[in-house]
Design a protein around this motif. Sequence first.
Motif, mmCIF file in Angstrom:
data_model
loop_
_atom_site.group_PDB
_atom_site.id
_atom_site.type_symbol
_atom_site.label_atom_id
_atom_site.label_comp_id
_atom_site.label_asym_id
_atom_site.label_seq_id
_atom_site.Cartn_x
_atom_site.Cartn_y
_atom_site.Cartn_z
ATOM 1 N N TRP A 14 -5.238 2.201 8.044
ATOM 2 C CA TRP A 14 -5.440 2.780 6.708
ATOM 3 C C TRP A 14 -6.518 3.854 6.735
ATOM 4 C CZ3 TRP A 14 -5.168 -2.814 4.538
ATOM 5 C CH2 TRP A 14 -3.826 -3.115 4.226
ATOM 6 N N ARG A 15 -7.515 3.647 7.581
ATOM 7 C CA ARG A 15 -8.596 4.641 7.682
ATOM 8 C C ARG A 15 -8.122 5.937 8.327
ATOM 9 N NH1 ARG A 15 -10.542 3.132 4.068
ATOM 10 N NH2 ARG A 15 -12.322 1.767 3.782
ATOM 11 N N LYS A 16 -7.046 5.847 9.105
ATOM 12 C CA LYS A 16 -6.562 7.028 9.829
ATOM 13 C C LYS A 16 -5.812 8.009 8.930
ATOM 14 C CE LYS A 16 -4.612 5.177 13.499
ATOM 15 N NZ LYS A 16 -3.839 4.870 14.691
ATOM 16 N N HIS A 17 -5.203 7.479 7.861
ATOM 17 C CA HIS A 17 -4.327 8.333 7.041
ATOM 18 C C HIS A 17 -5.037 8.854 5.798
ATOM 19 C CE1 HIS A 17 -1.379 6.041 9.491
ATOM 20 N NE2 HIS A 17 -0.895 7.272 9.613
ATOM 21 N N ASP A 18 -4.753 10.120 5.516
ATOM 22 C CA ASP A 18 -5.387 10.783 4.370
ATOM 23 C C ASP A 18 -5.200 10.019 3.074
ATOM 24 O OD1 ASP A 18 -6.440 12.806 5.795
ATOM 25 O OD2 ASP A 18 -4.909 14.311 5.287
ATOM 26 N N ARG A 19 -3.999 9.524 2.878
ATOM 27 C CA ARG A 19 -3.685 8.882 1.598
ATOM 28 C C ARG A 19 -4.519 7.611 1.391
ATOM 29 N NH1 ARG A 19 0.205 5.074 0.363
ATOM 30 N NH2 ARG A 19 0.736 4.958 -1.849
ATOM 31 N N THR A 20 -4.814 6.921 2.479
ATOM 32 C CA THR A 20 -5.452 5.606 2.335
ATOM 33 C C THR A 20 -6.901 5.577 2.813
ATOM 34 O OG1 THR A 20 -4.434 5.080 4.461
ATOM 35 C CG2 THR A 20 -3.323 4.252 2.501
ATOM 36 N N VAL A 33 0.841 -1.212 0.000
ATOM 37 C CA VAL A 33 0.000 0.000 0.000
ATOM 38 C C VAL A 33 0.874 1.260 0.000
ATOM 39 C CG1 VAL A 33 -1.630 1.351 1.392
ATOM 40 C CG2 VAL A 33 -2.035 -1.085 0.996
ATOM 41 N N ASP A 34 2.003 1.186 0.707
ATOM 42 C CA ASP A 34 2.925 2.333 0.704
ATOM 43 C C ASP A 34 3.512 2.576 -0.683
ATOM 44 O OD1 ASP A 34 2.442 2.739 3.338
ATOM 45 O OD2 ASP A 34 4.303 1.838 4.072
#
Length: 243
Positions: free
Chosen positions: A70-76, A44-45
């Motif tokens: 993943w839900r915490k980060h803007d990108r993911t 994913v990175d």
Amino acid sequence: MRKLPRVLVVEDEPAIAELIAVNLRHNGFAPTVVFDGAAARREVDAVLPDVILLDWMLPGESGASLARQWRKHDRTKTVPILMLTARSDESDKVQGLDAGADDYITKPFSTQELLARIRAVLRRRAPEIVNDSVQVGELALDAGTYRVSFRGNELKVGPTEFKLLHYLMKHAERVHTRGTLLDKIWGDHVFIEERTVDVHVKRLRESLGEAASMVETVRGAGYRLTGLNNTGRPAQGSSTAAA
Ligand code: CA
């Protein structure tokens, strides 16, 4: 070129992972398989997938933990997550949805069910990348498998003609000017002349064979794809049994 939706499959049972990957590949998706959370993070990175199929019971880091991060980060955070659960784990489903999964699917599942769920989460989160199929009269186009058929017989259509046909079929019975088609099919390539459209329409008609007359030239206006063909009655919804 057309972009296939990328699906990251996070599943530690190789046989299941491989089966999923094969089915996805056959249905117009580009799957990548990883067997644990660490590999899933690396993947994913490196490349953001269009959808994540996430097994809940993984060695090491759990699916729930991965989803939550993943839900915490803007990108993911907007990447759709479809979780895979075992039949008995009712609490997993609740936890999974709490952790931010969009939907879940219970093992064992059929390919059709899996594909339907994937398309549903994609449609909700990213409607522009769902490869849909469209039918006008007896002409059918499946953007997922890149197939065109007329009366059940597959037709060979070049890549530009395919895009052109896809657009005309999605907006059937409407007249499109050459300028509109250039804009929709070729994008911002301002150096392409409108005559180019005529060349590709000619090629498209050649590819369509018996269905060629469905692509009509509207004098002084442009082109139109119609299912109201020759007979003067709608081919769509006729009694012909479509396979
Ligand atoms: Ca597992």
